[in-house]
Design an enzyme around this catalytic site. Structure first.
Site, PDB file in Angstrom:
ATOM      1  N   ASP A  54       0.858  -1.191   0.000  1.00 19.47           N
ATOM      2  CA  ASP A  54       0.000   0.000   0.000  1.00 19.47           C
ATOM      3  C   ASP A  54       0.887   1.232   0.000  1.00 19.47           C
ATOM      4  O   ASP A  54       1.870   1.295   0.762  1.00 19.47           O
ATOM      5  CB  ASP A  54      -0.880   0.037   1.258  1.00 19.47           C
ATOM      6  CG  ASP A  54      -2.251  -0.559   1.013  1.00 19.47           C
ATOM      7  OD1 ASP A  54      -2.442  -1.161  -0.057  1.00 19.47           O
ATOM      8  OD2 ASP A  54      -3.110  -0.432   1.895  1.00 19.47           O
ATOM      9  N   ASN A  62      -3.366  13.060  -3.932  1.00 20.22           N
ATOM     10  CA  ASN A  62      -4.606  13.307  -4.667  1.00 20.22           C
ATOM     11  C   ASN A  62      -5.312  14.562  -4.181  1.00 20.22           C
ATOM     12  O   ASN A  62      -5.819  15.358  -4.989  1.00 20.22           O
ATOM     13  CB  ASN A  62      -5.550  12.106  -4.519  1.00 20.22           C
ATOM     14  CG  ASN A  62      -5.265  11.017  -5.544  1.00 20.22           C
ATOM     15  OD1 ASN A  62      -4.698  11.273  -6.598  1.00 20.22           O
ATOM     16  ND2 ASN A  62      -5.647   9.802  -5.224  1.00 20.22           N
ATOM     17  N   HIS A  67      -6.020  14.255  -9.018  1.00 20.98           N
ATOM     18  CA  HIS A  67      -5.926  12.853  -9.408  1.00 20.98           C
ATOM     19  C   HIS A  67      -4.935  12.618 -10.544  1.00 20.98           C
ATOM     20  O   HIS A  67      -4.380  11.524 -10.671  1.00 20.98           O
ATOM     21  CB  HIS A  67      -7.305  12.330  -9.809  1.00 20.98           C
ATOM     22  CG  HIS A  67      -8.235  12.188  -8.641  1.00 20.98           C
ATOM     23  ND1 HIS A  67      -8.166  11.121  -7.770  1.00 20.98           N
ATOM     24  CD2 HIS A  67      -9.218  12.988  -8.162  1.00 20.98           C
ATOM     25  CE1 HIS A  67      -9.081  11.252  -6.820  1.00 20.98           C
ATOM     26  NE2 HIS A  67      -9.734  12.381  -7.041  1.00 20.98           N
ATOM     27  N   ASP A  71      -2.161   9.746 -10.465  1.00 17.65           N
ATOM     28  CA  ASP A  71      -1.889   8.773 -11.531  1.00 17.65           C
ATOM     29  C   ASP A  71      -0.401   8.734 -11.864  1.00 17.65           C
ATOM     30  O   ASP A  71       0.176   7.658 -12.096  1.00 17.65           O
ATOM     31  CB  ASP A  71      -2.687   9.126 -12.789  1.00 17.65           C
ATOM     32  CG  ASP A  71      -4.171   8.861 -12.632  1.00 17.65           C
ATOM     33  OD1 ASP A  71      -4.560   8.215 -11.644  1.00 17.65           O
ATOM     34  OD2 ASP A  71      -4.950   9.314 -13.498  1.00 17.65           O
ATOM     35  N   ASP A  97      -4.403   2.155  -4.880  1.00 21.09           N
ATOM     36  CA  ASP A  97      -2.973   2.300  -4.599  1.00 21.09           C
ATOM     37  C   ASP A  97      -2.441   1.021  -3.959  1.00 21.09           C
ATOM     38  O   ASP A  97      -1.519   1.055  -3.157  1.00 21.09           O
ATOM     39  CB  ASP A  97      -2.711   3.506  -3.698  1.00 21.09           C
ATOM     40  CG  ASP A  97      -3.341   3.368  -2.320  1.00 21.09           C
ATOM     41  OD1 ASP A  97      -4.340   2.637  -2.196  1.00 21.09           O
ATOM     42  OD2 ASP A  97      -2.826   3.976  -1.353  1.00 21.09           O
TER      43      ASP A  97
END
Length: 264
Positions: A54, A62, A67, A71, A97
């Site tokens: 994670d 974010n 976002h 990415d 993620d």
């Protein structure tokens, strides 16, 4: 030709993540099932390491940068991680993620080396559109057949190890141990009992710890400490129930009760 291209695209999307180019959860499950099936056939094989990963502080990226930046971080993580994996290990993106690695013929030492390499790979900053950001990664590890002979069981134990690593401070790794299962089961039982006890709070009481001035030795006041006496289990340590109250959102309600009780 268009139909053929569309069919190829659909086949690709069914097994691959379009953002990172990694194989996806469905492909991970298929690959893990296939490897574990060879163990069930009785053919001698070396252990297989399953690593769950994670990203740390990804939500902040974010929230702060948007976002599109998130990415970019995911793509950079995939790139850096693939560059440090040993031959035979494969990286999958199994969620937002969340990532997984399958490493056949792996010893605990091999798995630890992968964990350290991946964590170290994310210590350097990531540059996004002229801005610099930092993210980390936390890793949980389980082995087949050491920790089970079914993928769902291995996944659960890798997830438990991941949770344990996060609880210890993130940016680190843990290999599954039976005590982790016991700790989670204990925490789950405490959570259930705590929710019941919070209904009327009759099981709680306060201890008062005096506070003295070091220079004069004079009593300056007292600290009100919450204590819990379970009707069946007896005294439950604050070290056990306070973190649970924090994690399930009851610490505020308990804190207000302590304040009101102390004032009375």
């Amino acid at each position: 030709r268009d139909k053929a291209r569309n069919e190829d695209r659909l086949r690709y999307l069914s097994s691959y993540d379009s953002l990172t180019g990694l194989r996806n959860r469905a492909a991970y499950e298929e690959a893990a099932d296939a490897i574990i099936a060879t163990m069930e056939s009785g053919v001698p094989v070396e252990p297989v390491a399953i690593l769950f990963m994670d990203l740390d502080r990804f939500k902040q990226v974010n929230d702060i940068y948007g976002h599109q930046a998130g990415d970019a971080v995911l793509k950079e993580f995939a790139k850096r991680t693939k560059s440090v994996l040993p031959e035979g290990a494969e990286l999958f993106r199994i969620g937002g993620d969340e990532f997984a690695v399958i490493h056949p013929r792996s010893s605990p030492r091999d798995a630890e080396a992968i964990c350290v390499a991946v964590i170290d790979a994310l210590k350097s900053p990531i540059e996004i559109a002229g801005r610099v950001t930092f993210v980390g990664v936390t890793v949980g590890v389980a082995f087949a057949p050491t920790h089970g002979m079914h993928r769902t069981e291995i996944d659960r134990k890798a997830d438990v190890a991941l949770y344990h690593a996060k609880a210890a401070g993130r940016g680190r790794y843990s290999i599954f141990g039976t005590q982790m299962d016991e700790t989670m089961q204990t925490a789950a039982a405490i959570e259930e009992d705590l929710r019941t006890a919070m209904v009327d709070k009759s099981q709680f009481f306060l201890h008062y710890q005096p506070k003295f001035a070091c220079n004069s030795g004079q009593l300056q006041g007292v600290e009100a400490l919450a204590r819990w006496h379970h009707p069946e289990k007896g005294a439950i340590s604050p070290a056990a129930f306070i973190p649970v109250a924090e994690s399930i959102g009851l610490i505020g309600e308990l804190g207000i009760w302590v304040l009101e009780r102390a004032c009375r």
